[in-house]
Design a protein around this motif. Structure first.
Motif, PDB file in Angstrom:
ATOM      1  N   LEU A 109      49.993 -21.425  41.526  1.00  0.00           N
ATOM      2  CA  LEU A 109      51.088 -20.544  41.127  1.00  0.00           C
ATOM      3  C   LEU A 109      50.580 -19.394  40.269  1.00  0.00           C
ATOM      4  CD1 LEU A 109      54.081 -19.938  41.202  1.00  0.00           C
ATOM      5  CD2 LEU A 109      54.367 -21.447  39.232  1.00  0.00           C
ATOM      6  N   SER A 110      49.716 -19.686  39.315  1.00  0.00           N
ATOM      7  CA  SER A 110      49.206 -18.620  38.451  1.00  0.00           C
ATOM      8  C   SER A 110      48.349 -17.631  39.245  1.00  0.00           C
ATOM      9  CB  SER A 110      48.411 -19.196  37.283  1.00  0.00           C
ATOM     10  OG  SER A 110      47.293 -19.923  37.734  1.00  0.00           O
ATOM     11  N   ARG A 111      47.587 -18.127  40.191  1.00  0.00           N
ATOM     12  CA  ARG A 111      46.751 -17.251  41.018  1.00  0.00           C
ATOM     13  C   ARG A 111      47.610 -16.400  41.945  1.00  0.00           C
ATOM     14  NH1 ARG A 111      40.942 -18.660  43.625  1.00  0.00           N
ATOM     15  NH2 ARG A 111      40.487 -19.181  41.485  1.00  0.00           N
ATOM     16  N   SER A 112      48.650 -17.000  42.512  1.00  0.00           N
ATOM     17  CA  SER A 112      49.498 -16.269  43.455  1.00  0.00           C
ATOM     18  C   SER A 112      50.278 -15.143  42.775  1.00  0.00           C
ATOM     19  CB  SER A 112      50.446 -17.216  44.187  1.00  0.00           C
ATOM     20  OG  SER A 112      51.353 -17.803  43.293  1.00  0.00           O
ATOM     21  N   LYS A 113      50.566 -15.281  41.494  1.00  0.00           N
ATOM     22  CA  LYS A 113      51.287 -14.235  40.762  1.00  0.00           C
ATOM     23  C   LYS A 113      50.462 -12.956  40.624  1.00  0.00           C
ATOM     24  CE  LYS A 113      54.290 -17.222  38.037  1.00  0.00           C
ATOM     25  NZ  LYS A 113      54.666 -17.663  36.697  1.00  0.00           N
TER      26      LYS A 113
END
Length: 130
Positions: free
Chosen positions: A3-7
């Motif tokens: 999730l943090s990478r996709s943001k």
């Protein structure tokens, strides 16, 4: 972590055969190639664009139906007939003034690994080679 990478993603590039299609290559008797695209995938791509993420196609094959599908989905960045997908991705990142960590790529085969290993987020389809 996902999730943090996709943001951070500002560009999402897709292979075509086996990713945006069912992977089959269809030909008419006259030799014209056509592909089967999934309408739900198209809706997802439109939603991705609406969220502010740039969308691109990077594919080794060249096909008129890919051009038509990209136009239908509003995909402005289309690289067809590409021998070196990483070079195409680097060119696109330069044009958009983005870093590799800002990009995601979805592929389904060994020829996609060169890009998948160099971007911030890599995605493969369920039936891709392991």
């Amino acid at each position: 972590m996902l999730l943090s990478r996709s943001k951070l993603i500002r560009l999402f590039a897709f292979d075509v055969d086996g990713v945006m299609t069912d992977g089959g290559l269809y030909y008419t008797d006259s030799g014209e190639e056509f592909k089967r695209f999934n309408s739900l995938d198209g809706h997802g791509i439109k939603m991705l664009k609406a969220s502010g993420v740039a969308v691109a196609i990077i594919t080794g094959r060249t096909s008129n139906c890919v051009t038509a599908r990209a136009r239908n989905l509003g995909i402005d960045h289309v690289y067809q007939g590409v021998d070196n997908k990483l070079e195409a991705m680097v060119d696109l990142l330069d044009k958009l003034q983005l870093k590799r960590d800002d990009a995601a790529y979805m592929g389904d085969d060994v020829v996609d690994l060169c890009v998948m290993r160099q971007v911030g987020l890599s995605v493969s389809v369920p039936d891709s080679p392991r």
